[in-house]
Design a protein around this motif. Structure first.
Motif, short mmCIF file in Angstrom:
data_model
loop_
_atom_site.label_atom_id
_atom_site.label_comp_id
_atom_site.label_asym_id
_atom_site.label_seq_id
_atom_site.Cartn_x
_atom_site.Cartn_y
_atom_site.Cartn_z
N ASP A 126 16.84 54.51 -17.35
CA ASP A 126 16.81 53.80 -15.26
C ASP A 126 16.68 55.74 -14.43
OD1 ASP A 126 16.70 53.12 -13.12
OD2 ASP A 126 17.88 51.46 -12.97
N MET A 127 15.38 56.18 -14.28
CA MET A 127 15.39 57.61 -13.65
C MET A 127 14.38 57.71 -13.19
SD MET A 127 16.36 60.56 -16.03
CE MET A 127 17.67 60.64 -17.43
N ILE A 128 13.79 58.44 -11.96
CA ILE A 128 12.85 58.58 -11.37
C ILE A 128 11.92 59.20 -11.54
CG2 ILE A 128 12.39 59.16 -9.01
CD1 ILE A 128 15.94 59.23 -8.37
N HIS A 129 10.58 58.42 -12.08
CA HIS A 129 9.15 59.87 -12.83
C HIS A 129 8.23 59.36 -11.47
CE1 HIS A 129 7.66 55.71 -14.08
NE2 HIS A 129 9.26 55.30 -14.33
N ILE A 130 7.30 60.41 -10.96
CA ILE A 130 6.89 60.70 -10.30
C ILE A 130 5.87 61.38 -10.87
CG2 ILE A 130 8.62 60.94 -8.67
CD1 ILE A 130 7.47 63.77 -8.09
N ASP A 131 4.65 61.13 -9.59
CA ASP A 131 3.43 61.30 -9.54
C ASP A 131 3.02 62.38 -8.51
OD1 ASP A 131 0.07 62.02 -9.97
OD2 ASP A 131 -0.13 60.04 -9.59
N ARG A 132 2.57 63.64 -9.26
CA ARG A 132 3.16 65.21 -8.43
C ARG A 132 1.54 64.86 -7.14
NH1 ARG A 132 5.79 69.71 -11.68
NH2 ARG A 132 7.40 69.54 -11.71
N SER A 133 0.82 64.54 -7.62
CA SER A 133 -0.62 64.57 -6.68
C SER A 133 -0.14 63.45 -5.91
CB SER A 133 -1.65 63.95 -7.86
OG SER A 133 -1.75 62.69 -8.08
N ARG A 134 0.01 62.97 -6.03
CA ARG A 134 0.51 61.62 -4.67
C ARG A 134 2.23 62.00 -3.87
NH1 ARG A 134 -1.64 56.32 -7.13
NH2 ARG A 134 -3.55 56.91 -8.26
N ARG A 135 1.82 62.79 -2.58
CA ARG A 135 2.72 63.46 -2.13
C ARG A 135 4.01 62.16 -1.18
NH1 ARG A 135 2.55 69.19 -0.15
NH2 ARG A 135 5.42 68.89 -0.54
N THR A 136 2.96 61.27 -0.93
CA THR A 136 3.65 60.63 -0.61
C THR A 136 3.89 59.44 -1.16
OG1 THR A 136 2.53 61.14 2.26
CG2 THR A 136 3.44 59.20 1.46
N GLU A 137 3.39 59.01 -1.56
CA GLU A 137 4.12 57.74 -3.03
C GLU A 137 5.37 58.48 -3.26
OE1 GLU A 137 1.86 56.25 -7.01
OE2 GLU A 137 0.80 55.74 -5.02
N ALA A 138 5.40 60.10 -4.25
CA ALA A 138 6.37 60.03 -4.31
C ALA A 138 7.36 60.52 -3.86
CB ALA A 138 5.84 61.78 -5.08
N TRP A 139 7.59 60.56 -2.69
CA TRP A 139 8.44 61.04 -2.13
C TRP A 139 9.32 59.32 -1.72
CZ3 TRP A 139 12.98 62.31 -0.43
CH2 TRP A 139 13.09 62.06 0.61
N ASN A 140 8.04 58.17 -1.60
CA ASN A 140 8.80 56.90 -1.01
C ASN A 140 9.60 56.23 -2.36
OD1 ASN A 140 7.81 57.39 0.76
ND2 ASN A 140 5.81 56.20 0.67
N ARG A 141 9.03 56.66 -3.35
CA ARG A 141 9.69 56.05 -4.53
C ARG A 141 11.53 56.88 -4.70
NH1 ARG A 141 8.53 53.72 -8.99
NH2 ARG A 141 9.46 54.64 -11.69
#
Length: 272
Positions: A126-141
Motif C-alpha cells: 500500500d504505497m503511492i506510485h505516481i506518473d511524473r509526466s501528469r503532475r496534477t494527477e500525480a499530486w491529487n493521488r
C-alpha cells in the motif's frame, strides 16, 4: 587492492540480492492472494533486512541511528507523520522499512513497478506510485493516498530533492512534502542520512564505513506555508549533513562535527 576487494564484495552482495529477491518476491505474490496490508508490507521489509544486513556483513556497511525518540513509539499505531529525508543512495530506501517500527508508504515513480520480481512485490504494498509526466494527477493521488495512509497510522515518506544527490551536494527541495503535511494535518519529521559515504549514487561499488541516520524533531503543520516550512526542513537537514559528514561538506563554521554516541550497526532494541 582495497578497491579490488570492495568490487569483489560488492559483486557478492549484488548476487545475494538477485538470488534472494526472486523466491522472496514469489512468496509475497502468493501471500498477496490471501492477505493485504501490513502482512505484505512486513514480508517485503523482511527482504530489505536481508539486504542491509548483507551489506553490513559482506561489504562492511554499518549504521548509526540518532533521534529515534523523535518518532512516534512502536505501540502508537495510529500516529501518522510525513518523513522528509535526504536522498543520496539506494541504501536508505532499503534501510528505512527494515529499521523503522511503522509501515512506510513511499511516494515513488510508477516505472519501478515494472522491475522484475522487486517491482512486482512493491505493487502489492500500500504505497503511492505516481506518473511524473501528469503532475496534477500525480499530486491529487499523493494528497488522497497520503491523507488515507496517514490517518491509519502509516508514515508517508518522500525525498524532497526528488532524486539521489551526490555526496556533499544540495538538491532543489520541492515543497510537495510539506504541502501534503499541511493539507493532511500531519507533522513533518526531517531526516539526514549519509549513505553516499558507503554506497554512492549510480554505483554498485559499496565501501566499508558507517552510515549516520539522524532524525529531527517533528515540525507541526498548523499555520504554516509549504515553501516556508520546506525551507525549515532543508535548513535542518543540510546543517545536520554538514555536522555528520564534514569530510564531504567541510567543517561547520565555528566548530567541528559533534560526537556520535550510538554504536555502529545497532538500532535501538535490536535483538540481533
Amino acid at each position: 587492492m582495497s578497491t579490488v576487494l570492495s568490487a569483489i564484495r560488492s559483486l557478492i552482495f549484488v548476487l545475494v540480492l538477485v538470488v534472494t529477491v526472486i523466491p522472496w518476491a514469489l512468496a509475497v505474490l502468493l501471500l498477496s492472494v490471501f492477505r493485504r496490508g501490513d502482512p505484505i508490507y512486513w514480508a517485503c521489509a523482511g527482504w530489505l533486512k536481508v539486504a542491509i544486513w548483507s551489506a553490513r556483513w559482506i561489504c562492511g556497511v554499518r549504521w548509526r541511528l540518532h533521534g529515534m525518540e523523535h518518532l512516534p513509539p512502536a505501540e502508537d499505531r495510529r500516529a501518522g507523520v510525513v518523513l522528509l529525508s535526504k536522498h543520496q543512495s539506494t541504501w536508505e530506501t532499503f534501510a528505512y522499512p527494515a529499521l523503522f517500527s511503522h509501515p512506510l508508504a513511499y511516494v515513488f515513480k510508477r516505472e519501478l513497478l515494472y522491475v522484475p520480481f522487486f517491482g512486482w512485490a512493491m505493487a502489492r504494498m500500500d504505497m503511492i506510485h505516481i506518473d511524473r509526466s501528469r503532475r496534477t494527477e500525480a499530486w491529487n493521488r499523493v494528497l488522497a493516498q497520503g491523507r488515507r495512509l496517514g490517518a491509519q497510522g502509516n508514515w508517508v515518506i518522500m525525498f524532497p530533492e526528488g532524486t539521489r544527490i551526490a555526496r556533499g551536494q544540495v538538491g532543489d527541495y520541492k515543497s510537495g512534502g510539506t504541502r501534503l503535511a499541511i493539507e493532511a494535518g500531519l507533522p513533518v519529521v526531517p531526516i539526514a542520512a549519509t549513505a553516499a559515504r558507503c554506497w554512492p549514487r549510480k554505483s554498485f561499488l559499496l565501501r566499508p564505513g558507517v552510515v549516520d541516520i539522524s532524525i529531527g524533531r517533528p515540525i507541526r503543520p498548523e499555520g504554516r506555508e509549504p515553501v516556508e516550512m520546506m525551507r525549515e526542513v532543508k535548513d535542518w537537514i543540510e546543517a545536520e549533513m554538514r555536522r555528520l559528514d564534514p569530510e564531504a561538506y567541510g567543517p561547520p563554521e565555528g566548530g567541528t562535527a559533534g560526537s556520535l554516541a550510538q554504536s555502529p550497526g545497532r538500532a535501538p532494541n535490536d535483538k540481533h
